[in-house]
Design a protein around this motif. Structure first.
Motif, PDB file in Angstrom:
ATOM      1  N   UNK A  12      37.530   5.480  -2.685  1.00 30.36           N
ATOM      2  CA  UNK A  12      36.808   5.726  -3.942  1.00 30.36           C
ATOM      3  C   UNK A  12      35.315   5.466  -3.723  1.00 30.36           C
ATOM      4  N   UNK A  13      35.027   4.396  -2.986  1.00 32.11           N
ATOM      5  CA  UNK A  13      33.629   4.072  -2.687  1.00 32.11           C
ATOM      6  C   UNK A  13      32.972   5.225  -1.909  1.00 32.11           C
ATOM      7  N   UNK A  14      33.706   5.750  -0.937  1.00 31.17           N
ATOM      8  CA  UNK A  14      33.151   6.851  -0.126  1.00 31.17           C
ATOM      9  C   UNK A  14      32.931   8.096  -0.978  1.00 31.17           C
ATOM     10  N   UNK A  15      33.900   8.360  -1.845  1.00 31.52           N
ATOM     11  CA  UNK A  15      33.768   9.539  -2.712  1.00 31.52           C
ATOM     12  C   UNK A  15      32.565   9.381  -3.636  1.00 31.52           C
ATOM     13  N   UNK A  16      32.399   8.166  -4.189  1.00 36.11           N
ATOM     14  CA  UNK A  16      31.267   7.908  -5.083  1.00 36.11           C
ATOM     15  C   UNK A  16      29.950   8.161  -4.343  1.00 36.11           C
ATOM     16  N   UNK A  17      29.897   7.660  -3.129  1.00 38.29           N
ATOM     17  CA  UNK A  17      28.681   7.814  -2.316  1.00 38.29           C
ATOM     18  C   UNK A  17      28.398   9.293  -2.038  1.00 38.29           C
ATOM     19  N   UNK A  18      29.458  10.019  -1.678  1.00 37.86           N
ATOM     20  CA  UNK A  18      29.290  11.447  -1.371  1.00 37.86           C
ATOM     21  C   UNK A  18      28.800  12.188  -2.621  1.00 37.86           C
ATOM     22  N   UNK A  19      29.363  11.846  -3.770  1.00 40.69           N
ATOM     23  CA  UNK A  19      28.966  12.533  -5.003  1.00 40.69           C
ATOM     24  C   UNK A  19      27.523  12.184  -5.363  1.00 40.69           C
ATOM     25  N   UNK A  20      27.171  10.909  -5.202  1.00 47.77           N
ATOM     26  CA  UNK A  20      25.786  10.514  -5.498  1.00 47.77           C
ATOM     27  C   UNK A  20      24.830  11.264  -4.576  1.00 47.77           C
ATOM     28  N   UNK A  21      25.265  11.470  -3.340  1.00 55.51           N
ATOM     29  CA  UNK A  21      24.453  12.226  -2.387  1.00 55.51           C
ATOM     30  C   UNK A  21      24.232  13.656  -2.854  1.00 55.51           C
ATOM     31  N   UNK A  22      25.140  14.192  -3.650  1.00 57.37           N
ATOM     32  CA  UNK A  22      24.993  15.567  -4.152  1.00 57.37           C
ATOM     33  C   UNK A  22      24.312  15.602  -5.514  1.00 57.37           C
ATOM     34  N   UNK A  23      23.890  14.426  -5.991  1.00 56.85           N
ATOM     35  CA  UNK A  23      23.128  14.406  -7.240  1.00 56.85           C
ATOM     36  C   UNK A  23      23.894  13.943  -8.461  1.00 56.85           C
ATOM     37  N   UNK A  24      25.177  13.590  -8.290  1.00 52.93           N
ATOM     38  CA  UNK A  24      25.921  13.070  -9.439  1.00 52.93           C
ATOM     39  C   UNK A  24      25.471  11.640  -9.713  1.00 52.93           C
ATOM     40  N   UNK A  25      25.433  11.284 -10.990  1.00 54.68           N
ATOM     41  CA  UNK A  25      25.104   9.906 -11.347  1.00 54.68           C
ATOM     42  C   UNK A  25      26.407   9.186 -11.706  1.00 54.68           C
ATOM     43  N   UNK A  26      26.591   7.991 -11.180  1.00 45.87           N
ATOM     44  CA  UNK A  26      27.824   7.240 -11.467  1.00 45.87           C
ATOM     45  C   UNK A  26      27.486   5.981 -12.266  1.00 45.87           C
ATOM     46  N   UNK A  77      25.982  14.264 -17.493  1.00 51.26           N
ATOM     47  CA  UNK A  77      24.872  14.951 -18.162  1.00 51.26           C
ATOM     48  C   UNK A  77      23.716  15.233 -17.205  1.00 51.26           C
ATOM     49  N   UNK A  78      23.457  14.274 -16.305  1.00 52.35           N
ATOM     50  CA  UNK A  78      22.326  14.490 -15.402  1.00 52.35           C
ATOM     51  C   UNK A  78      22.625  15.640 -14.438  1.00 52.35           C
ATOM     52  N   UNK A  79      23.899  16.015 -14.309  1.00 49.28           N
ATOM     53  CA  UNK A  79      24.288  17.124 -13.439  1.00 49.28           C
ATOM     54  C   UNK A  79      24.427  18.422 -14.244  1.00 49.28           C
ATOM     55  N   UNK A  80      24.215  18.311 -15.566  1.00 51.17           N
ATOM     56  CA  UNK A  80      24.224  19.526 -16.396  1.00 51.17           C
ATOM     57  C   UNK A  80      25.456  19.721 -17.250  1.00 51.17           C
ATOM     58  N   UNK A  81      26.296  18.701 -17.370  1.00 45.95           N
ATOM     59  CA  UNK A  81      27.552  18.848 -18.125  1.00 45.95           C
ATOM     60  C   UNK A  81      27.788  17.627 -19.011  1.00 45.95           C
ATOM     61  N   UNK A  82      28.447  17.839 -20.115  1.00 48.01           N
ATOM     62  CA  UNK A  82      28.929  16.670 -20.853  1.00 48.01           C
ATOM     63  C   UNK A  82      30.201  16.187 -20.145  1.00 48.01           C
ATOM     64  N   UNK A  83      30.620  14.972 -20.457  1.00 47.90           N
ATOM     65  CA  UNK A  83      31.853  14.453 -19.859  1.00 47.90           C
ATOM     66  C   UNK A  83      33.041  15.348 -20.195  1.00 47.90           C
ATOM     67  N   UNK A  84      33.080  15.843 -21.446  1.00 48.15           N
ATOM     68  CA  UNK A  84      34.215  16.684 -21.853  1.00 48.15           C
ATOM     69  C   UNK A  84      34.219  17.995 -21.075  1.00 48.15           C
ATOM     70  N   UNK A  85      33.008  18.563 -20.847  1.00 47.17           N
ATOM     71  CA  UNK A  85      32.949  19.825 -20.080  1.00 47.17           C
ATOM     72  C   UNK A  85      33.453  19.614 -18.655  1.00 47.17           C
ATOM     73  N   UNK A  86      33.007  18.514 -18.039  1.00 45.33           N
ATOM     74  CA  UNK A  86      33.437  18.235 -16.662  1.00 45.33           C
ATOM     75  C   UNK A  86      34.955  18.014 -16.621  1.00 45.33           C
TER      76      UNK A  86
END
Ligand SMILES: Cc1ncc(COP(=O)(O)O)c(C=O)c1O
Length: 445
Positions: free
Chosen positions: A283-297, A310-319
């Protein structure tokens, strides 16, 4: 006659969905159900007067969690929370203390139902301005300063909270101990914390009592939970724990749930901690990889992945909708958060599907709409008075000026915008709108 529940469950089972939600067993078979569904027959022991096999099993759990006493619940952490607060009330009565607790505002609604039953007064610790509406990280310093100002029978914390934020229980427990006030922790989301490489369980950090929903993060059936009493806690807590649970519990606990608690002891003493650590690592690795692609956790809990899409362009419900389209079901989504809960039972293939699905979501312009600000609401009645008053359900739009009779609204995910007994205002109505809360129960005039 149709069987809509059976039909829904069959369809979900057969869909092969990736279960990024509770329970922790992820639908993997435990043991066959009906044949083991018993009652308190001779030899099967009695849950809240446990002297036989249940007591032996609870003692095994106590050894695994390092508690002075562990009592099983077949009715979730909700039951344990009522019991914890009742135990604190008994101690308060003995010492002539007020029935007042200090609590972080990120509490689950069970705190409000317990407050109604026990007639508790709650002084809230609100999140700092910079934390926004849905966060409430409490520090030892803050607790120590509150405890200097007023007398409390207990401090009540929710950590980890729904989005996976953790408060520093070690420093908080030292502050509580310094003031002679018991620390109770709602650790519903953190049973597994004990088994990480670095033990982060609240009991190990000095909490006097905590509840853990085994079903949320361990491979246990829904409803399975523990009430743990810490080794440094006042002796009366362990002595009265069964009586406290019995006061609020059904007299027909599910033996299937008790069996799953017993079975998980064996697993926890064997290979399960390694599987928990593996999932935490992945999970830690996945979080890191996603943050590297611009996702905010958000959050710092090891086995939970909370995205702020939202910072990636979506509401939580949309994602959540995008994931659902690819057969991945999340635990929770609201405008700001997407909560995903892998567990020790989440296979590599499921994590790979999750990763690919998230990595396949194209980045868009950020969603800039922020949650409305909520000012503190006036406490017009006690929680008990409000919840026991005749009430009516009205559209949330018309709620300004009225006193909330529901335990709380908007919980989960975290900080309830309003709790029973508070007078709602226009700002509260705006918050309700934002979270899609259309109606609420208010005290009848
Ligand atoms: C923070 C928190 N506390 C307590 C509970 C209640 O736990 P249970 O469902 O095991 O009764 C929940 C349930 O979601 C929760 O999120």
């Amino acid at each position: 006659m149709n069987t809509p529940v059976c039909d829904f469950l069959r369809a979900y089972r057969e869909s092969g969905a990736v279960r990024m939600h509770m329970p922790g067993h992820k639908g993997k078979p435990l043991t066959g159900p009906e044949a083991s569904d018993l009652t308190e027959i001779a030899g099967a022991d009695e849950l809240y007067r446990a002297r036989g096999i249940l007591r032996e099993s609870e003692e095994n759990a106590a050894a695994l969690f390092g508690s002075a006493r562990t009592v099983y619940s077949a009715e979730g952490s909700s039951l344990c929370i009522r019991a914890m607060l009742y135990l604190a009330c008994l101690r308060a009565a003995e010492r002539g203390l007020p029935r007042r607790i200090l609590a972080g505002r990120n509490a689950h609604k069970t705190l409000m139902t317990a407050a109604a039953l026990l007639d508790l007064e709650i002084d809230w610790i609100y999140p700092g301005k910079e934390e926004g509406l849905l966060s409430c990280r409490v520090t030892g310093e803050r607790i120590a300063s509150c405890l200097r100002e007023k007398e409390y029978m207990a401090v009540y914390l929710t950590t980890p909270d729904y989005p996976g934020r953790m408060s520093p229980v070690g420093e908080i427990s030292r502050a509580c101990r310094g003031a002679g006030v018991p620390l109770l922790v709602d650790n519903a989301h953190g049973a597994y914390l004990r088994f990480l490489e670095r033990d982060e369980h609240p009991l190990s950090a000095g909490a006097d009592m905590c509840c853990d929903s085994a079903h949320k993060t361990l491979p246990c059936l829904t409803g399975a939970a523990y009430l743990h009493i810490g080794k440094g806690a006042p002796e009366s807590f362990a002595a009265e724990a069964e009586r406290a649970m019995a006061l609020f519990a059904s007299t027909s606990p599910s033996w299937l749930i008790l069996q799953s608690l017993d079975r998980v002891n064996g697993e926890l003493a064997g290979p399960l901690p390694e599987r928990i650590r593996r999932t935490a690592r992945e999970t830690r690795e996945l979080r890191k990889a996603l943050e590297g692609r611009g996702w905010q956790c958000a959050g710092d809990e090891e086995m939970k992945l909370t995205l702020c899409p939202k910072s990636f362009g979506y509401t939580g419900e949309e994602a959540a909708g995008i994931l659902r389209g690819q057969g991945i079901e999340c635990e929770f989504a609201d405008p700001d958060y997407l909560v995903l809960m892998p567990s020790s039972e989440t296979g590599e293939e499921d994590l790979r599907r999750l990763r690919e699905a998230l990595e396949g979501i194209p980045r868009r312009e950020p969603v800039t709409e922020r949650p409305p600000e909520l000012k503190r609401l006036e406490r017009a009645m006690s929680v008990r008075e409000a919840m026991l008053s005749p009430a009516e359900v009205i559209p949330a739009e018309q709620a300004a000026g009225r006193i909330l009779a529901d335990p709380c609204v908007g919980c989960p995910p975290a900080v309830p915008p309003a709790v029973a007994g508070e007078r709602l205002d226009e700002a509260a109505a705006a918050v309700f709108r934002y979270y899609g809360i259309r109606e609420c129960a208010v005290v009848r005039r």
